[in-house]
Structures are given as structure tokens and as C-alpha cells.
Design a protein around this motif. Structure first.
Motif, PDB file in Angstrom:
ATOM      1  N   PHE A  13       0.839  -1.205   0.000  1.00 11.76           N
ATOM      2  CA  PHE A  13       0.000   0.000   0.000  1.00 11.76           C
ATOM      3  C   PHE A  13       0.868   1.247   0.000  1.00 11.76           C
ATOM      4  O   PHE A  13       1.834   1.343   0.755  1.00 11.76           O
ATOM      5  N   VAL A  14       0.537   2.192  -0.867  1.00  6.85           N
ATOM      6  CA  VAL A  14       1.182   3.505  -0.888  1.00  6.85           C
ATOM      7  C   VAL A  14       0.098   4.550  -0.650  1.00  6.85           C
ATOM      8  O   VAL A  14      -0.909   4.586  -1.368  1.00  6.85           O
ATOM      9  N   HIS A  15       0.298   5.365   0.357  1.00  4.82           N
ATOM     10  CA  HIS A  15      -0.724   6.348   0.726  1.00  4.82           C
ATOM     11  C   HIS A  15      -0.743   7.483  -0.288  1.00  4.82           C
ATOM     12  O   HIS A  15       0.221   8.237  -0.404  1.00  4.82           O
ATOM     13  N   THR A  16      -1.840   7.606  -1.029  1.00  2.00           N
ATOM     14  CA  THR A  16      -1.969   8.654  -2.055  1.00  2.00           C
ATOM     15  C   THR A  16      -3.119   9.604  -1.746  1.00  2.00           C
ATOM     16  O   THR A  16      -3.537  10.370  -2.609  1.00  2.00           O
ATOM     17  N   PHE A  17      -3.639   9.557  -0.524  1.00  2.00           N
ATOM     18  CA  PHE A  17      -4.765  10.393  -0.119  1.00  2.00           C
ATOM     19  C   PHE A  17      -5.985  10.152  -1.005  1.00  2.00           C
ATOM     20  O   PHE A  17      -6.668  11.082  -1.430  1.00  2.00           O
ATOM     21  N   SER A  18      -6.237   8.875  -1.267  1.00  2.95           N
ATOM     22  CA  SER A  18      -7.429   8.450  -1.988  1.00  2.95           C
ATOM     23  C   SER A  18      -8.362   7.765  -0.998  1.00  2.95           C
ATOM     24  O   SER A  18      -7.975   6.779  -0.351  1.00  2.95           O
ATOM     25  N   ALA A  19      -9.586   8.264  -0.874  1.00  2.01           N
ATOM     26  CA  ALA A  19     -10.524   7.723   0.114  1.00  2.01           C
ATOM     27  C   ALA A  19     -10.838   6.255  -0.139  1.00  2.01           C
ATOM     28  O   ALA A  19     -10.932   5.463   0.810  1.00  2.01           O
ATOM     29  N   ILE A  20     -10.979   5.870  -1.393  1.00  2.00           N
ATOM     30  CA  ILE A  20     -11.332   4.478  -1.671  1.00  2.00           C
ATOM     31  C   ILE A  20     -10.131   3.558  -1.465  1.00  2.00           C
ATOM     32  O   ILE A  20     -10.269   2.446  -0.939  1.00  2.00           O
ATOM     33  N   ALA A  21      -8.934   4.015  -1.836  1.00  2.00           N
ATOM     34  CA  ALA A  21      -7.728   3.202  -1.617  1.00  2.00           C
ATOM     35  C   ALA A  21      -7.466   3.039  -0.123  1.00  2.00           C
ATOM     36  O   ALA A  21      -7.089   1.952   0.343  1.00  2.00           O
ATOM     37  N   ASP A  22      -7.676   4.107   0.639  1.00  2.00           N
ATOM     38  CA  ASP A  22      -7.486   4.026   2.093  1.00  2.00           C
ATOM     39  C   ASP A  22      -8.517   3.106   2.740  1.00  2.00           C
ATOM     40  O   ASP A  22      -8.209   2.369   3.687  1.00  2.00           O
ATOM     41  N   ALA A  23      -9.756   3.133   2.237  1.00  2.00           N
ATOM     42  CA  ALA A  23     -10.790   2.248   2.775  1.00  2.00           C
ATOM     43  C   ALA A  23     -10.461   0.787   2.486  1.00  2.00           C
ATOM     44  O   ALA A  23     -10.656  -0.089   3.344  1.00  2.00           O
ATOM     45  N   GLU A  24      -9.942   0.508   1.283  1.00  2.00           N
ATOM     46  CA  GLU A  24      -9.509  -0.857   0.942  1.00  2.00           C
ATOM     47  C   GLU A  24      -8.376  -1.298   1.853  1.00  2.00           C
ATOM     48  O   GLU A  24      -8.366  -2.431   2.350  1.00  2.00           O
ATOM     49  N   CYS A  25      -7.419  -0.400   2.073  1.00  2.00           N
ATOM     50  CA  CYS A  25      -6.291  -0.735   2.954  1.00  2.00           C
ATOM     51  C   CYS A  25      -6.771  -0.972   4.379  1.00  2.00           C
ATOM     52  O   CYS A  25      -6.297  -1.892   5.055  1.00  2.00           O
TER      53      CYS A  25
END
Length: 276
Positions: free
Chosen positions: A157-169
Motif C-alpha cells: 500500500f502507498v498512501h496517495t490520499f485516496s478515500a477508496i484506496a485508504d478504505a480498501e487498505c
């Protein structure tokens, strides 16, 4: 077992250029629905046009990659939350997970500003802060961001300040946490990182205190040289000089104690750039 459904939520906010201003508003929402065995069910994502201040800051654009044009074309929170609540009605999640304590407050603010369905307030009141559980499990003294926790649990996981990517993580972290699957070596490295960072900070702070006190001492001695020795002001300056000398002496003792650990910490951080 697929007896329960969990919802994992994340929000991105419009960050004001000036710190301390209570102007944050939700600009994107991500939600991931999973069965209790970890298998995916569905997901939801939407940009959100803020109700109070629709212009997003340059800082927000740089962090999230979201443009003003995208925000201008996006629905307000009342519409976005309505779509999310439709999924809630369909799947009846047993729990709602977030990372950190601020999401509850921000959701309730957005409900108020946009006159959204007050059921969002009820749901936000049920938010389960997974960060607390993970901190207790890993015995962390400091809150870690998602990217570092993901690394400890061997989640790519790379934090890109994406709400959906953060929710998946967040969902991936939850199921790894439930299984107790973490890398103990990485965990210890991160703990050392925070410990050394604190020590280095304290050492720099102490050295700066000494520097400021030494500059103050120079000014006091200059004032002393320009003051009549039999005056009341002269006696006051003598007391201040003695107090400053005592303070410098005490701070140098603290600095001498901290210095070896600070140097050890600097070497560790130089050799472990990947965790900074």
C-alpha cells in the motif's frame, strides 16, 4: 463464515492553507463492504462538493490530486450520503470501521452543513476506530499512519490520499489484525524510529535552549558592563546572570545525557531511510 458484513470508511478533506482554522470539509468518501471472512462484497466512492467553502486549497490539490473542476461537478454531501445509505439499507453492516477519531466529527459537521439525512449521525456515532485496536495489539506508544501499519502487516500500500484506496487498505489491515499476521522485525524497526525521533527532537530542543541562553547571557553581561555597580539594577542583573549560568549548566548535563542516544538514533535513521 459469511454471517456478518463490515463497512470500512475513509474520507478526504479540504485542508485550509492556514493551520488552526476550522474550515475542513469532506471532499471525497470511500466505503468498502466485506463479509466477515474477508471476501469482498462491494464498494462505494464519490467526490463531494463542500457546502460552505467550495473552493479547495492548493495544499489539498497537491495532496489528493483532486481538481477544482472535479469538485465543481460533484454532488453535495446530502446526495453522496443518500447513495451510501442505500447500500447500508441493502447490506445492514454489523460494524463501521474508520482510522482515527476525527471522521466522526467531520461527518456530523457535513450532515449539518448540507442538511443530509441524520441517519449519518447515527452511523458516525457507531464508528469503530480500528487505530485504537491496532495500537493496543502492537503495543504502540504513538499513532501510526495507514502506510506504516500496512507495511507492518505486509500489505502492499502507498498512501496517495485516496478515500477508496485508504478504505480498501483499512479493510486489509482489519483482517490481517484479526489473524495476528504482522512482521515483528518491521514493528520493532518502527518503534525504534519513533523512539529515536523523539530523542533526537529532545536533544535538538535542548541544544537550542543552550544557544538561546548563551545569547541571553551575552546581553546580560553587556548590560552589566553598562550599569553602575552600586545600583539596584546591577544587583538584579547579577542575579539574572547567575540564574542563566545555572540554567545553561543544567541544560548541558541534559544534552550530554541525550547526545549518545541521539547520535545512535541518527545513524539508525540514516541506515533505515525506507521507514522514514
Amino acid at each position: 463464515m459469511r454471517d456478518k458484513i463490515f463497512a470500512f470508511l475513509d474520507f478526504e478533506f479540504n485542508c485550509p492553507e492556514q493551520k488552526g482554522l476550522n474550515k475542513r470539509e469532506i471532499i471525497s468518501m470511500g466505503a468498502v463492504f466485506r463479509y466477515s471472512d474477508g471476501s469482498p462484497l462491494t464498494s462505494f466512492y464519490s467526490l463531494v462538493r463542500p457546502s460552505r467553502i467550495s473552493r479547495i486549497s492548493a495544499r489539498t490539490k497537491n495532496l489528493t490530486g483532486i481538481t477544482q473542476s472535479q469538485i465543481n461537478k460533484s454532488p453535495n454531501f446530502d446526495i453522496v450520503s443518500e447513495k451510501f445509505l442505500h447500500l447500508v439499507d441493502c447490506f445492514s453492516p454489523a460494524e463501521y470501521f474508520v482510522w482515527g477519531s476525527s471522521d466522526k466529527i467531520e461527518v456530523q459537521k457535513s450532515v449539518r452543513y448540507s442538511h443530509a439525512d441524520k441517519r449519518m449521525n447515527t452511523i458516525s456515532g457507531k464508528f469503530h476506530d480500528l487505530q485504537i485496536d491496532v495500537m493496543n495489539e502492537l503495543k504502540l506508544a504513538n499513532p501510526y499512519n495507514l502506510e506504516r501499519i500496512a507495511d507492518i502487516y505486509d500489505i502492499d500500500f502507498v498512501h496517495t490520499f485516496s478515500a477508496i484506496a485508504d478504505a480498501e487498505c483499512l479493510a486489509d489491515i482489519y483482517f490481517a489484525y484479526k489473524r495476528g499476521l504482522y512482521d515483528s522485525d518491521k514493528l520493532e524497526s518502527y518503534k525504534k524510529f519513533y523512539e529515536y525521533r523523539e530523542i533526537i527532537g529532545r536533544y535538538k530542543f535542548t541544544v537550542n535552549n543552550i544557544k538561546n541562553a548563551e545569547e541571553k547571557l551575552i546581553r546580560l553581561n553587556q548590560a552589566l558592563a553598562e550599569t553602575e555597580s552600586d545600583s539596584e539594577k546591577y544587583d538584579e542583573l547579577i542575579i539574572k546572570v547567575k540564574e542563566t549560568l545555572q540554567y545553561i549548566s543544567e541544560q548541558r548535563i541534559v544534552a550530554d545525557i541525550l547526545k549518545p542516544k541521539a547520535e545512535e538514533g541518527k545513524k539508525f535513521l540514516d541506515e533505515n531511510q525506507n521507514i522514514i
